[in-house]
Design a protein around this motif. Structure first.
Motif, PDB file in Angstrom:
ATOM      1  N   ASN A  73     -13.176   4.098  -8.479  1.00 49.68           N
ATOM      2  CA  ASN A  73     -12.135   5.080  -8.797  1.00 49.68           C
ATOM      3  C   ASN A  73     -10.734   4.576  -8.476  1.00 49.68           C
ATOM      4  O   ASN A  73      -9.840   5.348  -8.166  1.00 49.68           O
ATOM      5  CB  ASN A  73     -12.414   6.407  -8.089  1.00 49.68           C
ATOM      6  N   ASP A  74     -10.559   3.271  -8.543  1.00 53.79           N
ATOM      7  CA  ASP A  74      -9.284   2.624  -8.232  1.00 53.79           C
ATOM      8  C   ASP A  74      -8.383   2.691  -9.471  1.00 53.79           C
ATOM      9  O   ASP A  74      -8.201   1.717 -10.186  1.00 53.79           O
ATOM     10  CB  ASP A  74      -9.540   1.177  -7.815  1.00 53.79           C
ATOM     11  N   ILE A  75      -7.856   3.900  -9.735  1.00 54.54           N
ATOM     12  CA  ILE A  75      -7.032   4.089 -10.919  1.00 54.54           C
ATOM     13  C   ILE A  75      -6.022   5.199 -10.660  1.00 54.54           C
ATOM     14  O   ILE A  75      -6.282   6.112  -9.874  1.00 54.54           O
ATOM     15  CB  ILE A  75      -7.893   4.412 -12.159  1.00 54.54           C
ATOM     16  N   ALA A  76      -4.885   5.078 -11.278  1.00 50.72           N
ATOM     17  CA  ALA A  76      -3.851   6.106 -11.170  1.00 50.72           C
ATOM     18  C   ALA A  76      -3.032   6.088 -12.451  1.00 50.72           C
ATOM     19  O   ALA A  76      -2.995   5.096 -13.182  1.00 50.72           O
ATOM     20  CB  ALA A  76      -2.948   5.850  -9.969  1.00 50.72           C
ATOM     21  N   LEU A  77      -2.394   7.196 -12.728  1.00 55.13           N
ATOM     22  CA  LEU A  77      -1.468   7.301 -13.849  1.00 55.13           C
ATOM     23  C   LEU A  77      -0.062   7.450 -13.297  1.00 55.13           C
ATOM     24  O   LEU A  77       0.144   8.135 -12.298  1.00 55.13           O
ATOM     25  CB  LEU A  77      -1.798   8.516 -14.714  1.00 55.13           C
ATOM     26  N   ILE A  78       0.883   6.820 -13.944  1.00 59.05           N
ATOM     27  CA  ILE A  78       2.280   6.933 -13.554  1.00 59.05           C
ATOM     28  C   ILE A  78       3.000   7.677 -14.675  1.00 59.05           C
ATOM     29  O   ILE A  78       3.083   7.179 -15.796  1.00 59.05           O
ATOM     30  CB  ILE A  78       2.921   5.553 -13.330  1.00 59.05           C
ATOM     31  N   LEU A 123      -7.859   3.230 -22.372  1.00 61.57           N
ATOM     32  CA  LEU A 123      -8.881   3.103 -21.340  1.00 61.57           C
ATOM     33  C   LEU A 123     -10.250   3.132 -21.993  1.00 61.57           C
ATOM     34  O   LEU A 123     -10.533   3.984 -22.834  1.00 61.57           O
ATOM     35  CB  LEU A 123      -8.758   4.243 -20.322  1.00 61.57           C
ATOM     36  N   TRP A 124     -11.102   2.204 -21.612  1.00 62.44           N
ATOM     37  CA  TRP A 124     -12.452   2.114 -22.157  1.00 62.44           C
ATOM     38  C   TRP A 124     -13.260   3.291 -21.640  1.00 62.44           C
ATOM     39  O   TRP A 124     -13.227   3.623 -20.450  1.00 62.44           O
ATOM     40  CB  TRP A 124     -13.061   0.788 -21.732  1.00 62.44           C
ATOM     41  N   ASN A 125     -14.004   3.925 -22.510  1.00 66.46           N
ATOM     42  CA  ASN A 125     -14.785   5.097 -22.103  1.00 66.46           C
ATOM     43  C   ASN A 125     -16.156   4.733 -21.538  1.00 66.46           C
ATOM     44  O   ASN A 125     -17.006   5.593 -21.349  1.00 66.46           O
ATOM     45  CB  ASN A 125     -14.937   6.075 -23.274  1.00 66.46           C
ATOM     46  N   ARG A 126     -16.385   3.455 -21.291  1.00 66.39           N
ATOM     47  CA  ARG A 126     -17.633   2.931 -20.718  1.00 66.39           C
ATOM     48  C   ARG A 126     -18.839   3.155 -21.619  1.00 66.39           C
ATOM     49  O   ARG A 126     -19.952   3.267 -21.163  1.00 66.39           O
ATOM     50  CB  ARG A 126     -17.893   3.486 -19.327  1.00 66.39           C
ATOM     51  N   ASP A 127     -18.601   3.243 -22.902  1.00 62.20           N
ATOM     52  CA  ASP A 127     -19.689   3.334 -23.863  1.00 62.20           C
ATOM     53  C   ASP A 127     -20.556   2.086 -23.708  1.00 62.20           C
ATOM     54  O   ASP A 127     -20.063   1.001 -23.428  1.00 62.20           O
ATOM     55  CB  ASP A 127     -19.093   3.408 -25.277  1.00 62.20           C
ATOM     56  N   ASP A 128     -21.837   2.229 -23.883  1.00 65.95           N
ATOM     57  CA  ASP A 128     -22.745   1.091 -23.742  1.00 65.95           C
ATOM     58  C   ASP A 128     -22.628   0.083 -24.876  1.00 65.95           C
ATOM     59  O   ASP A 128     -23.103  -1.031 -24.776  1.00 65.95           O
ATOM     60  CB  ASP A 128     -24.185   1.583 -23.633  1.00 65.95           C
ATOM     61  N   ASP A 129     -21.990   0.473 -25.984  1.00 66.89           N
ATOM     62  CA  ASP A 129     -21.803  -0.430 -27.106  1.00 66.89           C
ATOM     63  C   ASP A 129     -20.589  -1.306 -26.840  1.00 66.89           C
ATOM     64  O   ASP A 129     -19.450  -0.903 -27.054  1.00 66.89           O
ATOM     65  CB  ASP A 129     -21.617   0.360 -28.400  1.00 66.89           C
ATOM     66  N   HIS A 130     -20.830  -2.512 -26.358  1.00 67.76           N
ATOM     67  CA  HIS A 130     -19.745  -3.428 -26.001  1.00 67.76           C
ATOM     68  C   HIS A 130     -19.220  -4.210 -27.195  1.00 67.76           C
ATOM     69  O   HIS A 130     -18.282  -4.989 -27.052  1.00 67.76           O
ATOM     70  CB  HIS A 130     -20.210  -4.405 -24.928  1.00 67.76           C
ATOM     71  N   SER A 131     -19.798  -4.010 -28.375  1.00 61.92           N
ATOM     72  CA  SER A 131     -19.393  -4.805 -29.540  1.00 61.92           C
ATOM     73  C   SER A 131     -17.917  -4.607 -29.901  1.00 61.92           C
ATOM     74  O   SER A 131     -17.294  -5.498 -30.463  1.00 61.92           O
ATOM     75  CB  SER A 131     -20.276  -4.478 -30.744  1.00 61.92           C
ATOM     76  N   ALA A 132     -17.360  -3.454 -29.561  1.00 61.77           N
ATOM     77  CA  ALA A 132     -15.953  -3.192 -29.881  1.00 61.77           C
ATOM     78  C   ALA A 132     -15.003  -4.040 -29.042  1.00 61.77           C
ATOM     79  O   ALA A 132     -13.858  -4.257 -29.433  1.00 61.77           O
ATOM     80  CB  ALA A 132     -15.643  -1.712 -29.687  1.00 61.77           C
ATOM     81  N   ALA A 180      -5.835  -7.760 -22.357  1.00 58.15           N
ATOM     82  CA  ALA A 180      -4.941  -7.981 -21.221  1.00 58.15           C
ATOM     83  C   ALA A 180      -5.289  -6.987 -20.131  1.00 58.15           C
ATOM     84  O   ALA A 180      -5.709  -5.872 -20.407  1.00 58.15           O
ATOM     85  CB  ALA A 180      -3.491  -7.801 -21.640  1.00 58.15           C
ATOM     86  N   VAL A 181      -5.131  -7.426 -18.910  1.00 61.35           N
ATOM     87  CA  VAL A 181      -5.329  -6.562 -17.754  1.00 61.35           C
ATOM     88  C   VAL A 181      -3.973  -6.376 -17.101  1.00 61.35           C
ATOM     89  O   VAL A 181      -3.246  -7.343 -16.871  1.00 61.35           O
ATOM     90  CB  VAL A 181      -6.319  -7.197 -16.750  1.00 61.35           C
TER      91      VAL A 181
END
Length: 78
Positions: free
Chosen positions: A23-28, A45-54, A61-62
């Protein structure tokens, strides 16, 4: 050239902890609107869908705060 913006609100995840990276996330929320350029763009933000093909085999970039090259916590967003 560095740009600076005033912050209106910092919204930290309610379960963020200094003791782990979960949970290391914040919005500014900025005080004023900004103009998008080739170098200033919104992020998705990635919705953590199991389909990684996208996202596989794509350039990405991070961004954010973190430790720098000598293990000191950065004070700037990169």
């Amino acid at each position: 050239m560095a740009l600076e913006y005033d912050v209106l609100e910092l919204i930290v995840h309610p379960e963020c902890s200094l003791h782990n990276i979960r949970n290391d996330i914040a919005l500014i929320k900025l005080a004023n609107e900004i103009t998008y350029t080739d170098f200033i763009q919104p992020i998705c933000l990635w919705n953590r869908d199991d389909d990684h093909s996208a996202i596989m085999h794509k350039v990405g970039a991070v961004v954010g705060f973190g430790y720098d090259g000598i293990c000191l916590l950065s004070e700037r967003i990169h």
